[in-house]
Scaffold this active site. Sequence first.
Site, PDB file in Angstrom:
ATOM      1  N   TYR A  33       6.563  20.143  18.470  1.00 47.55           N
ATOM      2  CA  TYR A  33       7.737  20.099  19.323  1.00 47.55           C
ATOM      3  C   TYR A  33       7.228  20.542  20.678  1.00 47.55           C
ATOM      4  CZ  TYR A  33       8.177  25.479  19.580  1.00 47.55           C
ATOM      5  OH  TYR A  33       7.747  26.644  19.895  1.00 47.55           O
ATOM      6  N   ARG A  52       0.475  18.001  26.335  1.00 50.72           N
ATOM      7  CA  ARG A  52       0.417  19.225  25.313  1.00 50.72           C
ATOM      8  C   ARG A  52       1.060  18.376  24.145  1.00 50.72           C
ATOM      9  NH1 ARG A  52       2.278  25.037  25.580  1.00 50.72           N
ATOM     10  NH2 ARG A  52       4.258  23.911  25.429  1.00 50.72           N
ATOM     11  N   LYS A 148       1.349  23.209  19.214  1.00 51.55           N
ATOM     12  CA  LYS A 148       2.461  23.485  19.062  1.00 51.55           C
ATOM     13  C   LYS A 148       3.319  22.933  17.922  1.00 51.55           C
ATOM     14  CE  LYS A 148       6.251  24.534  22.499  1.00 51.55           C
ATOM     15  NZ  LYS A 148       6.310  26.010  22.417  1.00 51.55           N
ATOM     16  N   GLU A 181      -0.089  36.972  22.168  1.00 51.94           N
ATOM     17  CA  GLU A 181       0.966  36.337  23.280  1.00 51.94           C
ATOM     18  C   GLU A 181       2.183  36.721  22.596  1.00 51.94           C
ATOM     19  OE1 GLU A 181       0.960  32.053  22.707  1.00 51.94           O
ATOM     20  OE2 GLU A 181       0.197  32.069  20.702  1.00 51.94           O
ATOM     21  N   LEU A 207      -1.244  29.736  22.289  1.00 52.72           N
ATOM     22  CA  LEU A 207      -0.597  28.426  22.586  1.00 52.72           C
ATOM     23  C   LEU A 207      -1.128  28.419  24.237  1.00 52.72           C
ATOM     24  CD1 LEU A 207       0.950  25.823  21.944  1.00 52.72           C
ATOM     25  CD2 LEU A 207       2.935  26.967  23.092  1.00 52.72           C
TER      26      LEU A 207
HETATM   27  N1  PDD Z   1       7.776  28.651  23.473  1.00 49.36           N
HETATM   28  N2  PDD Z   1       3.365  30.885  23.285  1.00 49.36           N
HETATM   29  C1  PDD Z   1       4.066  30.537  22.182  1.00 49.36           C
HETATM   30  C2  PDD Z   1       3.840  31.049  20.862  1.00 49.36           C
HETATM   31  C3  PDD Z   1       5.318  29.736  22.654  1.00 49.36           C
HETATM   32  O1  PDD Z   1       6.295  29.359  21.755  1.00 49.36           O
HETATM   33  C4  PDD Z   1       5.627  29.404  23.903  1.00 49.36           C
HETATM   34  C5  PDD Z   1       6.763  28.507  24.364  1.00 49.36           C
HETATM   35  C6  PDD Z   1       4.421  29.638  24.734  1.00 49.36           C
HETATM   36  C7  PDD Z   1       4.713  29.332  26.368  1.00 49.36           C
HETATM   37  O2  PDD Z   1       4.474  27.737  26.559  1.00 49.36           O
HETATM   38  P1  PDD Z   1       5.192  27.087  27.591  1.00 49.36           P
HETATM   39  O3  PDD Z   1       4.929  27.920  28.901  1.00 49.36           O
HETATM   40  O4  PDD Z   1       4.471  25.846  27.651  1.00 49.36           O
HETATM   41  O5  PDD Z   1       6.585  26.971  27.399  1.00 49.36           O
HETATM   42  C8  PDD Z   1       3.363  30.678  24.558  1.00 49.36           C
HETATM   43  C9  PDD Z   1       8.920  27.726  23.940  1.00 49.36           C
HETATM   44  C10 PDD Z   1       9.536  27.929  25.046  1.00 49.36           C
HETATM   45  C11 PDD Z   1       9.817  27.716  22.614  1.00 49.36           C
HETATM   46  O6  PDD Z   1       9.452  27.802  21.470  1.00 49.36           O
HETATM   47  O7  PDD Z   1      11.057  27.784  22.725  1.00 49.36           O
END
Ligand code: PDD
Length: 295
Positions: A33, A52, A148, A181, A207
């Site tokens: 996703y 990504r 992801k 994270e 991630l």
């Molecule tokens: N989550 N780390 C994890 C485990 C995440 O699930 C996310 C994002 C990030 C940040 O990635 P980005 O900057 O590309 O959004 C880091 C999204 C927002 C979600 O699961 O809703």
Amino acid sequence: MPRIAYVNGRYVPHLSAQVHIEDRGFQFADGIYEVVALIDGKLCDEVGHLDRLERSLREIDIAMPMSRRSLQVVMRQMVSRNRIKNGALYIQVSRGAAARDFKFPAPDVHPTLVMTLRYMSFDIAARKAGAKPVVTVPDIRWKRRDIKSTALLAQVLAKQAGVAKGAAEAWMVDDKGFITEGSSSNAWIIDAKGRLLTRPASGNGILKGVTRSALQALCKAEGIELVERAFTPAEAYKAREAFTSSATALIMPVSSIDGHKIGNGKIGPITDKIYDLYMAYATDPARKQQKWDPR
Ligand code: PDD
């Protein structure tokens, strides 16, 4: 205006949008996703999120459900059909629907593609004023955190453990005692010397956030010193400032970590500056979008 979802080639009312019960996304969390912020009508960091998405799909051998160009057409259709200017666009691709069997289905099973769009306010002044507590929890996830994946049970449990303690986010800690994270965000601190610290994305330990990549580039251009290294909860407790980054949280200032107050419990000056840099980047239509580098 009813909310509109996209499911396998059709725009349907959100309330009645459905996939099959034998969809592998449902049965095995066998899918990928992305979440893209829609800010003032602009899909923020769209290029990076699509980079990504393609990479995650490739890593688990799912074909792109359609070309990138067609995906972008659907993304724009979602924005115009839902008639909102601010929100979160959710994109999910699963390996498709097939009789339950662990091995991959026959090649003619087409990936499932779903998109939803949810209204969200991006009131930056309110967000900046809303520094929030974070707690730490053990990181119990699988080892390919660079993908992801829709398999988010560990993150669901982490977030809920945080919420149960009154926190807005849970920072996960690996077996060696270092923060990886947040449950749905990347973790950042500013140390006593004013340096920005975040964990390296190498080794598949986190991630690699698209927001994180944009922040790195902006900090570099602004001369804000950034050190990519893992840090412990004990170091984080002593941080001058701390924040998380993600597509929807953007930059969330952290008021405390495991009950240890960070700074004066409000957004700090460096976080505030980085927030402004990010918003200028995110909302400037003329600005070249950051490409997401898989390395
Ligand atoms: N989550 N780390 C994890 C485990 C995440 O699930 C996310 C994002 C990030 C940040 O990635 P980005 O900057 O590309 O959004 C880091 C999204 C927002 C979600 O699961 O809703």
